[in-house]
Write a protein that holds these residues in place. Structure first.
Motif, PDB file in Angstrom:
ATOM      1  N   ASP A   1       0.848  -1.201   0.000  1.00 48.19           N
ATOM      2  CA  ASP A   1       0.000   0.000   0.000  1.00 48.19           C
ATOM      3  C   ASP A   1       0.884   1.253   0.000  1.00 48.19           C
TER       4      ASP A   1
ATOM      5  N   ASN B   1       0.139   4.375   0.301  1.00 44.98           N
ATOM      6  CA  ASN B   1      -0.247   5.348   1.323  1.00 44.98           C
ATOM      7  C   ASN B   1       0.337   4.975   2.689  1.00 44.98           C
TER       8      ASN B   1
ATOM      9  N   LEU C   1       4.019   5.541   2.708  1.00 48.26           N
ATOM     10  CA  LEU C   1       4.367   6.952   2.901  1.00 48.26           C
ATOM     11  C   LEU C   1       4.320   7.320   4.383  1.00 48.26           C
TER      12      LEU C   1
END
Length: 287
Positions: free
Chosen positions: A11, A13, A16
Motif C-alpha cells: 500500500d 499510502n 508513505l
C-alpha cells in the motif's frame, strides 16, 4: 509483524506514512542535562529572594562574594551546589559567579549596546517622552521606532535577555563600574527591583565608591545611570514617600543635580559617556 511489513510494501499510502520523517522520534534531552539545568535554575531562584537584596537602609547591591557569604548557611543551596559540582564542599563564590554571568544585564545603556543600539535606545527614549506627553492630554505624533537586532548588543547574553523590543527578562542587574575593597567579583543588583529601588540602590553606591577613591570620571557612568532612571521615577514615583519626606523622584533629581554641579557637567554630558575601548597587550618580543 510480517503482515505489517507486507501491507507497507503493498500500500503506497501506508508506505508513505511509515517513512521516518512521519514517525515520532521520541528524542529526549539526556537526564544528566535535565538535572544540570534544574539544579542551576533552583540555585538562581534562591538568589532571587528579595531579602538578599536589601538591608536596614533599603535596596542594596551585592558582589558575588558577598552573596556567597550570605548564603553559606543556606543548607538547601549548599546541597544544590554540591550535587551540581559533585563536591561535598563546593566553592560557592565560583558556582554563583558562573551561573549569574549569563543572567545579568548592565544597568547602563552604554554598557548594553553597540553604537547602533545606542542610537535606537535614544530614539526609544524620545518615543517614551512623547507617550508621556500624550498621556498628559497633549496631541502628538508618535512614529514607531526601529526594533533592536542581535548586532545592536555588546554581548549575545544581553540580546537573549532583552530581544528585539528590549524587554528585560534577565534575573540580575550588572554594575561593571562598581567595585569592592579586596573583592574583585562582579557586583549585581536584583532585576526584580522597580525603578525606585534601582535608583536608590545606585544612589547609595555614589558615596561608597567615592570612599574607595573613585573620582568624577569614575562616577560619571553612575550618575548617567540615575539620569536614565529619572524620567521613570517622575512618571511612577512622584508621590511623597514617608521615609524621605519627599518623593523618590525629587530625592534622586536632587542627587543628580548635586553631582552634576560638582562635576561641571550636564545630563547630556553624562549620558554621552561610553566605556573605554578594551586594551590589548602586546606579546613580549622573543630575545
Amino acid at each position: 509483524m510480517q503482515r505489517r511489513l507486507d501491507l507497507i510494501d503493498s500500500d503506497p499510502n501506508i508506505r508513505l506514512l511509515e517513512k521516518p520523517e512521519f514517525k515520532r522520534r521520541w528524542a529526549v534531552t539526556p537526564w544528566s542535562v535535565q538535572l544540570t539545568k534544574a539544579l542551576e535554575a533552583a540555585i538562581l531562584d534562591r538568589l532571587e529572594r528579595a531579602e538578599l537584596w536589601r538591608d536596614e537602609q533599603g535596596p542594596r547591591t551585592r558582589s558575588v562574594a558577598e552573596l556567597a557569604d550570605l548564603l553559606r548557611t543556606d543548607a538547601v543551596l549548599r546541597e544544590l551546589a554540591a550535587v551540581l559540582t559533585g563536591s561535598a564542599e563546593p566553592d560557592l563564590t565560583g558556582v554563583l559567579g558562573s551561573l549569574t554571568g549569563d543572567e545579568a544585564v548592565p544597568y547602563l545603556a552604554a554598557h548594553r549596546y553597540k553604537p547602533s543600539g545606542l542610537e535606537k535606545y535614544r530614539t526609544w527614549q524620545e518615543v517614551w517622552e512623547l507617550q508621556r506627553r500624550e498621556d498628559a492630554g497633549e496631541k502628538v505624533d508618535i512614529a514607531v521606532p526601529a526594533k533592536y537586532g542581535k548586532p545592536d548588543f555588546r554581548k549575545d547574553v544581553y540580546w537573549k535577555a532583552r530581544g528585539k523590543l528590549d524587554v528585560p527578562k534577565e534575573r540580575f542587574v550588572l554594575y561593571p563600574d562598581l567595585r569592592r575593597e579586596a573583592d574583585g567579583t562582579p557586583v549585581l543588583g536584583w532585576a526584580g527591583w522597580d525603578h525606585r529601588n534601582q535608583a536608590l540602590a545606585l544612589g547609595r553606591e555614589l558615596p561608597v565608591q567615592e570612599s574607595l577613591g573613585a573620582d568624577d570620571v569614575a562616577l560619571t557612568p553612575l550618575v548617567a545611570g540615575l539620569v536614565e532612571l529619572e524620567p521613570w521615577l517622575h512618571q511612577w514615583h512622584a508621590e511623597e514617600d514617608p521615609v524621605f519626606g519627599a518623593s523618590p523622584a525629587a530625592v534622586i533629581t536632587q542627587v543628580i543635580d548635586q553631582y552634576l554641579l560638582r562635576m561641571g557637567m550636564t545630563r547630556d554630558d553624562v549620558t554621552a559617556w561610553t566605556p573605554p575601548a578594551p586594551t590589548r597587550g602586546r606579546r613580549p618580543k622573543r630575545s
